[in-house]
Scaffold this motif. Sequence first.
Motif, PDB file in Angstrom:
ATOM      1  N   ARG A  38      30.495  71.325  22.731  1.00  0.00           N
ATOM      2  CA  ARG A  38      30.142  70.712  24.000  1.00  0.00           C
ATOM      3  C   ARG A  38      29.532  69.340  23.764  1.00  0.00           C
ATOM      4  N   GLN A  39      29.687  68.492  24.763  1.00  0.00           N
ATOM      5  CA  GLN A  39      29.155  67.141  24.695  1.00  0.00           C
ATOM      6  C   GLN A  39      28.621  66.733  26.060  1.00  0.00           C
ATOM      7  N   ALA A  40      27.341  66.439  26.106  1.00  0.00           N
ATOM      8  CA  ALA A  40      26.707  65.938  27.309  1.00  0.00           C
ATOM      9  C   ALA A  40      26.705  64.414  27.278  1.00  0.00           C
ATOM     10  N   PRO A  41      26.597  63.760  28.437  1.00  0.00           N
ATOM     11  CA  PRO A  41      26.585  62.300  28.469  1.00  0.00           C
ATOM     12  C   PRO A  41      25.500  61.716  27.578  1.00  0.00           C
ATOM     13  N   GLY A  42      25.884  60.779  26.728  1.00  0.00           N
ATOM     14  CA  GLY A  42      24.940  60.142  25.830  1.00  0.00           C
ATOM     15  C   GLY A  42      24.515  60.989  24.653  1.00  0.00           C
ATOM     16  N   LYS A  43      25.108  62.152  24.503  1.00  0.00           N
ATOM     17  CA  LYS A  43      24.748  63.048  23.418  1.00  0.00           C
ATOM     18  C   LYS A  43      25.915  63.233  22.458  1.00  0.00           C
ATOM     19  N   PRO A  87      20.293  74.127  33.196  1.00  0.00           N
ATOM     20  CA  PRO A  87      20.800  72.754  33.283  1.00  0.00           C
ATOM     21  C   PRO A  87      21.064  72.118  31.926  1.00  0.00           C
ATOM     22  N   GLU A  88      20.374  72.565  30.889  1.00  0.00           N
ATOM     23  CA  GLU A  88      20.609  72.035  29.550  1.00  0.00           C
ATOM     24  C   GLU A  88      21.986  72.400  29.011  1.00  0.00           C
ATOM     25  N   ASP A  89      22.640  73.353  29.636  1.00  0.00           N
ATOM     26  CA  ASP A  89      23.987  73.727  29.228  1.00  0.00           C
ATOM     27  C   ASP A  89      25.056  72.832  29.853  1.00  0.00           C
ATOM     28  N   THR A  90      24.668  71.953  30.742  1.00  0.00           N
ATOM     29  CA  THR A  90      25.617  71.059  31.391  1.00  0.00           C
ATOM     30  C   THR A  90      26.263  70.135  30.370  1.00  0.00           C
ATOM     31  N   ALA A  91      27.583  70.157  30.314  1.00  0.00           N
ATOM     32  CA  ALA A  91      28.326  69.361  29.342  1.00  0.00           C
ATOM     33  C   ALA A  91      29.809  69.580  29.560  1.00  0.00           C
ATOM     34  N   ILE A  92      30.600  68.786  28.867  1.00  0.00           N
ATOM     35  CA  ILE A  92      32.019  69.066  28.759  1.00  0.00           C
ATOM     36  C   ILE A  92      32.212  69.968  27.549  1.00  0.00           C
ATOM     37  N   TYR A  93      32.885  71.067  27.760  1.00  0.00           N
ATOM     38  CA  TYR A  93      33.113  72.036  26.701  1.00  0.00           C
ATOM     39  C   TYR A  93      34.538  71.892  26.178  1.00  0.00           C
ATOM     40  N   TYR A  94      34.653  71.802  24.853  1.00  0.00           N
ATOM     41  CA  TYR A  94      35.929  71.588  24.201  1.00  0.00           C
ATOM     42  C   TYR A  94      36.272  72.768  23.303  1.00  0.00           C
ATOM     43  N   CYS A  95      37.500  73.191  23.381  1.00  0.00           N
ATOM     44  CA  CYS A  95      38.023  74.213  22.498  1.00  0.00           C
ATOM     45  C   CYS A  95      38.568  73.564  21.239  1.00  0.00           C
ATOM     46  N   ASN A  96      38.372  74.225  20.118  1.00  0.00           N
ATOM     47  CA  ASN A  96      38.856  73.730  18.836  1.00  0.00           C
ATOM     48  C   ASN A  96      39.559  74.852  18.087  1.00  0.00           C
ATOM     49  N   ALA A  97      40.627  74.509  17.398  1.00  0.00           N
ATOM     50  CA  ALA A  97      41.378  75.490  16.628  1.00  0.00           C
ATOM     51  C   ALA A  97      41.695  74.937  15.249  1.00  0.00           C
ATOM     52  N   TRP A 111      42.076  69.852  19.245  1.00  0.00           N
ATOM     53  CA  TRP A 111      41.079  69.906  20.308  1.00  0.00           C
ATOM     54  C   TRP A 111      41.743  70.053  21.663  1.00  0.00           C
ATOM     55  N   GLY A 112      41.107  70.815  22.531  1.00  0.00           N
ATOM     56  CA  GLY A 112      41.545  70.888  23.906  1.00  0.00           C
ATOM     57  C   GLY A 112      41.086  69.675  24.683  1.00  0.00           C
ATOM     58  N   GLN A 113      41.494  69.610  25.941  1.00  0.00           N
ATOM     59  CA  GLN A 113      41.178  68.448  26.767  1.00  0.00           C
ATOM     60  C   GLN A 113      39.755  68.474  27.312  1.00  0.00           C
ATOM     61  N   GLY A 114      39.108  69.612  27.266  1.00  0.00           N
ATOM     62  CA  GLY A 114      37.750  69.753  27.757  1.00  0.00           C
ATOM     63  C   GLY A 114      37.687  70.278  29.170  1.00  0.00           C
ATOM     64  N   THR A 115      36.646  71.037  29.451  1.00  0.00           N
ATOM     65  CA  THR A 115      36.411  71.543  30.793  1.00  0.00           C
ATOM     66  C   THR A 115      34.935  71.352  31.130  1.00  0.00           C
ATOM     67  N   GLN A 116      34.670  70.865  32.332  1.00  0.00           N
ATOM     68  CA  GLN A 116      33.312  70.514  32.735  1.00  0.00           C
ATOM     69  C   GLN A 116      32.535  71.743  33.173  1.00  0.00           C
ATOM     70  N   VAL A 117      31.328  71.874  32.636  1.00  0.00           N
ATOM     71  CA  VAL A 117      30.380  72.898  33.059  1.00  0.00           C
ATOM     72  C   VAL A 117      29.137  72.195  33.575  1.00  0.00           C
ATOM     73  N   THR A 118      28.778  72.472  34.812  1.00  0.00           N
ATOM     74  CA  THR A 118      27.604  71.862  35.430  1.00  0.00           C
ATOM     75  C   THR A 118      26.703  72.965  35.960  1.00  0.00           C
ATOM     76  N   VAL A 119      25.441  72.934  35.554  1.00  0.00           N
ATOM     77  CA  VAL A 119      24.459  73.923  35.969  1.00  0.00           C
ATOM     78  C   VAL A 119      23.370  73.207  36.751  1.00  0.00           C
ATOM     79  N   SER A 120      23.181  73.587  37.989  1.00  0.00           N
ATOM     80  CA  SER A 120      22.196  72.960  38.852  1.00  0.00           C
ATOM     81  C   SER A 120      20.883  73.727  38.795  1.00  0.00           C
ATOM     82  N   SER A 121      19.801  73.035  39.180  1.00  0.00           N
ATOM     83  CA  SER A 121      18.482  73.657  39.221  1.00  0.00           C
ATOM     84  C   SER A 121      18.262  74.404  40.515  1.00  0.00           C
TER      85      SER A 121
END
Length: 121
Positions: A38-43, A87-97, A111-121
């Motif tokens: 996973r990759q969050a903005p700026g991380k 909310p700390e889990d919010t990121a784009i999640y990428y599959c890898n093989a 790598w996969g194209q990524g899927t967005q996961v957003t967790v609100s407070s």
Amino acid sequence: QVQLVESGGGLVQRGGSLRLSCSASGRGFRITAMGWYRQAPGKQRELVASITSGDSTSYADSVKGRFTISRENAKNTVYLQMNSLTPEDTAIYYCNANGHFLEGMRWFNYWGQGTQVTVSS
């Protein structure tokens, strides 16, 4: 070439759950291990969980006890069950093989194209 298609991302509230799926398509290859990053903005992109063809699993400390990785080898599909999301889990999640092609025994990392996961407070 191996193609990875991800699905299951979305928007959930704190404490909610999501299940991500990633399927590898193609012929003439054997997968050794699959994982979720996973990759969050700026991380920096980080490893979340991985699983080998022998079903040996590893997890990042931040998700241990909350996330579960599994796979269906016959379908070349890996899943990530995510519970107690924050909310700390919010990121784009990428599959890898990781694996190799049967012809020539050349190794690959896709790598996969990524899927967005957003967790609100």
